[in-house]
Scaffold this motif. Structure first.
Motif, PDB file in Angstrom:
ATOM      1  N   PRO A   1     -15.217   4.536  12.190  1.00 47.26           N
ATOM      2  CA  PRO A   1     -14.085   4.549  11.253  1.00 47.26           C
ATOM      3  C   PRO A   1     -13.286   3.247  11.293  1.00 47.26           C
ATOM      4  O   PRO A   1     -13.151   2.632  12.354  1.00 47.26           O
ATOM      5  CB  PRO A   1     -13.216   5.702  11.765  1.00 47.26           C
ATOM      6  N   VAL A   2     -12.773   2.847  10.122  1.00 48.70           N
ATOM      7  CA  VAL A   2     -11.931   1.650  10.022  1.00 48.70           C
ATOM      8  C   VAL A   2     -10.629   2.037   9.330  1.00 48.70           C
ATOM      9  O   VAL A   2     -10.639   2.509   8.193  1.00 48.70           O
ATOM     10  CB  VAL A   2     -12.616   0.535   9.199  1.00 48.70           C
ATOM     11  N   THR A   3      -9.523   1.846  10.015  1.00 46.37           N
ATOM     12  CA  THR A   3      -8.214   2.114   9.426  1.00 46.37           C
ATOM     13  C   THR A   3      -7.489   0.789   9.278  1.00 46.37           C
ATOM     14  O   THR A   3      -7.365   0.035  10.240  1.00 46.37           O
ATOM     15  CB  THR A   3      -7.396   3.068  10.328  1.00 46.37           C
ATOM     16  N   THR A   4      -7.026   0.523   8.059  1.00 43.64           N
ATOM     17  CA  THR A   4      -6.347  -0.749   7.811  1.00 43.64           C
ATOM     18  C   THR A   4      -4.856  -0.605   8.120  1.00 43.64           C
ATOM     19  O   THR A   4      -4.231   0.391   7.729  1.00 43.64           O
ATOM     20  CB  THR A   4      -6.542  -1.176   6.345  1.00 43.64           C
ATOM     21  N   TRP A   5      -4.317  -1.600   8.796  1.00 43.42           N
ATOM     22  CA  TRP A   5      -2.908  -1.588   9.201  1.00 43.42           C
ATOM     23  C   TRP A   5      -2.245  -2.854   8.663  1.00 43.42           C
ATOM     24  O   TRP A   5      -2.723  -3.961   8.896  1.00 43.42           O
ATOM     25  CB  TRP A   5      -2.822  -1.549  10.736  1.00 43.42           C
ATOM     26  N   GLY A   6      -1.164  -2.677   7.902  1.00 35.34           N
ATOM     27  CA  GLY A   6      -0.407  -3.834   7.411  1.00 35.34           C
ATOM     28  C   GLY A   6       0.808  -4.029   8.296  1.00 35.34           C
ATOM     29  O   GLY A   6       0.744  -4.618   9.368  1.00 35.34           O
TER      30      GLY A   6
ATOM     31  N   ALA B   1      -3.189 -10.751   1.891  1.00 30.92           N
ATOM     32  CA  ALA B   1      -2.624  -9.402   1.816  1.00 30.92           C
ATOM     33  C   ALA B   1      -1.795  -9.052   3.046  1.00 30.92           C
ATOM     34  O   ALA B   1      -1.029  -8.104   3.038  1.00 30.92           O
ATOM     35  CB  ALA B   1      -3.748  -8.376   1.658  1.00 30.92           C
ATOM     36  N   GLY B   2      -1.939  -9.854   4.111  1.00 35.32           N
ATOM     37  CA  GLY B   2      -1.173  -9.575   5.319  1.00 35.32           C
ATOM     38  C   GLY B   2       0.180 -10.265   5.352  1.00 35.32           C
ATOM     39  O   GLY B   2       0.910 -10.143   6.341  1.00 35.32           O
ATOM     40  N   ALA B   3       0.522 -10.984   4.286  1.00 38.61           N
ATOM     41  CA  ALA B   3       1.831 -11.657   4.259  1.00 38.61           C
ATOM     42  C   ALA B   3       2.944 -10.616   4.185  1.00 38.61           C
ATOM     43  O   ALA B   3       2.851  -9.654   3.420  1.00 38.61           O
ATOM     44  CB  ALA B   3       1.911 -12.586   3.048  1.00 38.61           C
TER      45      ALA B   3
ATOM     46  N   THR C   1       3.798  -5.416   4.412  1.00 40.16           N
ATOM     47  CA  THR C   1       2.955  -6.492   3.880  1.00 40.16           C
ATOM     48  C   THR C   1       2.622  -6.283   2.400  1.00 40.16           C
ATOM     49  O   THR C   1       2.751  -5.170   1.872  1.00 40.16           O
ATOM     50  CB  THR C   1       1.625  -6.545   4.654  1.00 40.16           C
ATOM     51  N   VAL C   2       2.149  -7.342   1.791  1.00 39.87           N
ATOM     52  CA  VAL C   2       1.720  -7.276   0.392  1.00 39.87           C
ATOM     53  C   VAL C   2       0.648  -6.192   0.241  1.00 39.87           C
ATOM     54  O   VAL C   2       0.713  -5.327  -0.643  1.00 39.87           O
ATOM     55  CB  VAL C   2       1.169  -8.647  -0.055  1.00 39.87           C
ATOM     56  N   GLY C   3      -0.332  -6.226   1.146  1.00 44.11           N
ATOM     57  CA  GLY C   3      -1.422  -5.242   1.089  1.00 44.11           C
ATOM     58  C   GLY C   3      -0.929  -3.825   1.306  1.00 44.11           C
ATOM     59  O   GLY C   3      -1.427  -2.884   0.687  1.00 44.11           O
ATOM     60  N   GLY C   4       0.044  -3.678   2.177  1.00 46.23           N
ATOM     61  CA  GLY C   4       0.605  -2.350   2.443  1.00 46.23           C
ATOM     62  C   GLY C   4       1.266  -1.774   1.205  1.00 46.23           C
ATOM     63  O   GLY C   4       1.067  -0.595   0.860  1.00 46.23           O
TER      64      GLY C   4
END
Lengths: 474, 359
Positions: free
Chosen positions: A78-83, A123-125, A152-155
């Motif tokens: 599993p991959v969970t994205t974190w901003g 996206a991490g800014a 973050t922008v991505g968040g």
């Protein structure tokens, strides 16, 4: 995962993005296990460990994200994205373990383009940094949520966020021109060179709001705006919410204020009294209108005329200015609802002919089905056709069960009852905080057979189901 | 782990709040979630609750520079530095400091400084002068930026001030304070320093980190210093205003890299600007004055050099965005790190260099 395989995967991740950007340390696993979701905070507050990732990785760009996803897909991890971790719905919590992919090293601001009025950034800014970059060129992002400094922008894109001047400038999904996305199989794609086209469905809008379940947004072009020459505030007190709705809808047929916030009677005599200082009962509404000075003057005349017609008491500019100054203060510790209270924001959106009914249905459902649960609300993002209700429930600490599992069950029951009341009356699961782990179970109730569109996308793009499992109801 | 009620109160308030993330110079440079006040507070609060071990999270305390950007940003007034320092002391007491910090403490015990260095040979002639005025260079300048010490003394000399330089006086306890908090060792260093300072009429303090310790912590710890304590910038401004130092205003445009100790702990952002105005024009970059953003920390550089370079490079980004080409520093750490990372076409100079060039 056994030790042998764990070490094998770690070695491959380190090889892909560098040893210093892969961590299995406790500090990184713990800090990526608790986000702004009430349940994760409560769990930690009670001295319980939340589910943790096995690996925390920080790739620097889409190419490195691609390498991570290829490894994850091969081993079916599993991959969970974190901003920024500022989400309220548990969307960033690695409930199934595996990899947490933190995007914050992808924080480069590539271009502040004043010819076409956009910023291109990783996206991490942090959005505040994007705002600063725009400010340095005399512009602004016009995206001012309370989490501006921490998310973050991505968040924001992942859960379709919104800021306080949305009525004029729109939500985050209105501000994104173009995205770079890494698909679960590691392919790097770009959405259309420009939005508002007729070249098929809008790819941007497939990934915006997908909460990391369909891919990982790695770069974005976000709109920027001229700084307004003038921004004026005006506060009003309506005798009830109904007259405020009629007045606001009428104004919105003529022009769009930047800020429109209507507080129900309960919130007016509690939070608004405490922070802004309005002492009288009623439904408080604050507005801002902005742009060229001449236009702002005309807009103010329209507001005064329309609101006067509906019996609003003009409170002048003081309360609106105070609210603007304090708009972020609400969210600092000591000013906001916080553990050990139990609370939640059940924001939903609907056309004007349904929104009041939804408000009363949610209020009734919460207050009659649960003892000791308070319900307050405000309406803060408005359109020509309808608006959003930001309704909150609050359980004071003496009524929150000691046992964390019991507290979790009560929390989830209140949410189910509140959101179902919204759905039954024409609302949606959520307006701008997203779905995450918290509301996934209710997605099928809203969408019915339409859910198969999302499920089809998920199955096709992420056949191994590695992307942010148990989120968004997928 | 035993910490005070007040420390637990700050921990519990900071652990779920991210509002200051955007101003943390370390977090901005590394992009790591752990480099936030909330991550530190969360991890330590889990230790307080018996759900985590201090030795597993102690490294993260040493990734904080104590610059106070988070404290300055907090609208409620919480100070994350407080729990960072308290828990460092606790880690010393529990014997669970990280090995690289133990190495620094060993060097300090052996050589009197955490760099394990000897004063640069070129400074030898400057030691041993008799004067009623002591120039307190501080250990960062003495061991990592001897050129700054020479130039500062040269500038004072041109104003007719022949100040003494004393190696032992340079240890105010600042390094031990940073590494261990309020321990016996820190206090012993502070008391030894105070004894030396009291042999002088005036002490001109070069490094704002030392000045802050002398004016704040010494008082709090009841360590008396009777000598007049003056910051280097304020002393220079006094010399200029008293016509002892003639500075010509040129056409150069400078940009102040505010030091956090001056800006926030000592509430002085104007003296350096007055000095710049004597020599040329000042142009501000992002995060100036009270919002000062760290550009480098020398003790931290010993165990996280790449991060300190990244911190300095971020600051150069800020400067370049506003076309600020000449950055003026007011402490040795930021001078050294900005110099090491200086992009082509830009320049970093210390306050004393700037004035020397404009005499």
């Amino acid at each position: 995962m056994n030790d042998f395989l764990f070490t094998q995967v770690l070695t491959e991740l380190e090889d892909a993005i560098g040893r210093e950007n892969c961590s299995t340390k406790e500090i990184d696993r713990v800090t990526h296990s608790v986000d702004y979701f009430w349940l994760s905070r409560m769990w930690a507050d009670r001295g319980r460990r939340m589910p943790e990732a096995d690996f925390v990785v920080s790739p620097k760009d889409a190419q490195e994200v691609s390498k991570v996803l290829k490894i994850a897909n091969y081993y079916k991890i599993p991959v969970t994205t974190w901003g920024g971790g500022g989400g309220t719905q548990g969307g960033a919590i690695p409930v199934a373990g595996g990899i947490v992919l933190d995007t914050k090293r992808m924080d480069k601001i590539y271009d502040v383009n004043t010819d076409s009025m956009y910023v291109e950034c990783g996206a991490g800014a942090i959005y505040k940094h994007v705002e600063w970059a725009a400010n340095e060129k005399g512009c602004t992002t016009m995206h001012y949520p309370s989490s501006l400094t921490c998310s973050t922008v991505g968040g924001f894109l992942a859960h379709r966020g919104i800021g306080v001047v949305s009525t004029k400038y729109g939500k985050i999904d209105d501000m994104a021109l173009k995205l770079e996305v890494v698909l679960p199989n590691g392919d790097i794609i770009e959405t259309s060179p420009a939005p508002k086209h007729a070249a098929g469905p809008d790819l941007n809008q497939i990934f915006i709001g997908s909460e990391g379940t369909l891919g990982i947004i790695t770069k974005a072009q976000m709109r920027i705006y001229e700084q307004p020459e003038s921004r004026k505030f005006r506060g009003f007190l309506f005798k009830d919410m109904h007259s405020a709705f009629l007045a606001a809808k009428e104004v919105l047929q003529k022009f769009k204020p930047s800020v429109m916030r209507l507080f129900d009677e309960a919130e007016t005599v509690s939070l608004i009294k405490k922070i802004v200082g309005v002492q009288k009962p009623g439904a408080f509404m604050t507005l801002a209108y902005e742009g060229p000075k001449e236009l702002v003057e005309v807009e103010e005349k329209i507001v005064l005329s329309v609101f006067g017609k509906y019996g609003a008491e003009d409170l002048g500019s003081e309360y609106g200015e105070k609210w603007w100054k304090e708009k972020i203060t609400f969210f600092y510790p000591g000013h906001m609802l916080d553990i050990p209270q139990m609370f939640g924001t059940m924001d939903t959106i609907a056309p004007y002919d349904k929104i009041e009914k939804i408000y009363w249905a949610m209020k009734k459902a919460i207050e009659t089905q649960f003892e000791h649960v308070k319900f307050i609300a405000h309406f803060s993002h408005w359109y020509e056709w309808g608006c959003m209700v930001y309704d909150r429930f609050i359980v004071e600490k003496e009524f929150v069960p000691e046992d964390p599992a019991e507290a979790m069950r009560l929390h989830n029951r209140i949410w189910s009852v509140g959101v179902r009341a919204a759905l039954e009356n024409g609302g949606v699961v959520n307006d701008h905080h997203g779905v995450g782990l918290k509301l996934g179970r209710l997605m099928k109730e809203q969408y019915g057979p339409a859910m198969q569109v999302f499920e089809g996308l998920k199955k096709s793009l992420d056949p191994n189901g590695i992307m942010n499992p148990f989120k968004l109801g997928l | 782990m035993r910490v005070s009620e007040n420390t637990n109160y700050i921990l519990d308030n900071c652990r779920f709040c991210w509002m200051c993330r955007h101003v943390c110079p370390i977090g901005n440079a590394t992009g790591q979630e752990r480099n936030t006040a909330r991550a530190r507070a969360l991890a330590v609060s889990m230790v307080s609750r018996g759900a985590e071990k201090l030795e597993n999270v102690v490294d993260n305390l040493y990734e904080c520079s104590l610059c106070g950007a988070c404290t300055n940003n907090c609208m409620t007034g919480f100070d994350p530095k407080e729990f960072v320092q308290t828990v460092k002391t606790q880690a010393v007491l529990e014997g669970c400091i990280p090995p690289y910090i133990a190495d620094l403490l060993k060097k300090y015990a052996e050589t009197g400084n955490v760099y394990g260095a000897k004063a640069d040979g070129s400074l030898s002639p400057l030691f041993g002068k008799k004067s009623g005025t002591l120039f307190l260079a501080g250990q960062d300048a003495l061991y990592c930026a001897p050129g700054c010490v020479k130039e500062a003394l040269d500038l004072l000399s041109r104003a007719g001030v022949e100040a003494a330089l004393d190696e032992k006086a340079c240890d105010t306890g600042a390094a031990m304070w940073f590494l261990t908090g309020k321990t016996e060792e820190t206090r012993a260093a502070a008391e030894a320093c105070a004894k030396i300072l009291n042999g002088y009429r005036t002490v001109v303090v070069y490094d704002p980190a030392d000045l802050k310790l002398l004016l704040h912590e010494y008082k709090e710890w009841g360590i008396g210093v009777h000598a007049e304590i003056v910051g280097f910038n304020a002393f220079l401004l006094g010399l200029i205003r008293g016509k002892k130092l003639g500075v010509k205003k040129g056409k150069n445009v400078y940009t102040v890299q505010d030091n956090y100790a001056y800006a926030r702990d000592l509430d002085d952002t104007e003296t350096v600007r007055s000095l710049v105005e004597c020599a040329g024009e000042n142009r501000e970059m992002l995060l100036f004055g009270k919002e000062a953003n760290l550009a480098g920390h020398l003790v931290m550089r010993t165990y996280m050099p790449e991060v300190q370079r990244a911190v300095a490079l971020k600051r150069w980004e800020n400067a370049n965005n506003m076309e600020c080409r000449t950055v003026v520093t007011e402490n040795p750490a930021e001078y050294v790190l900005l110099k090491e990372t200086c992009p082509e076409g830009s320049r970093v100079i210390s306050v004393e260099e700037m004035l020397l060039e404009n005499l």
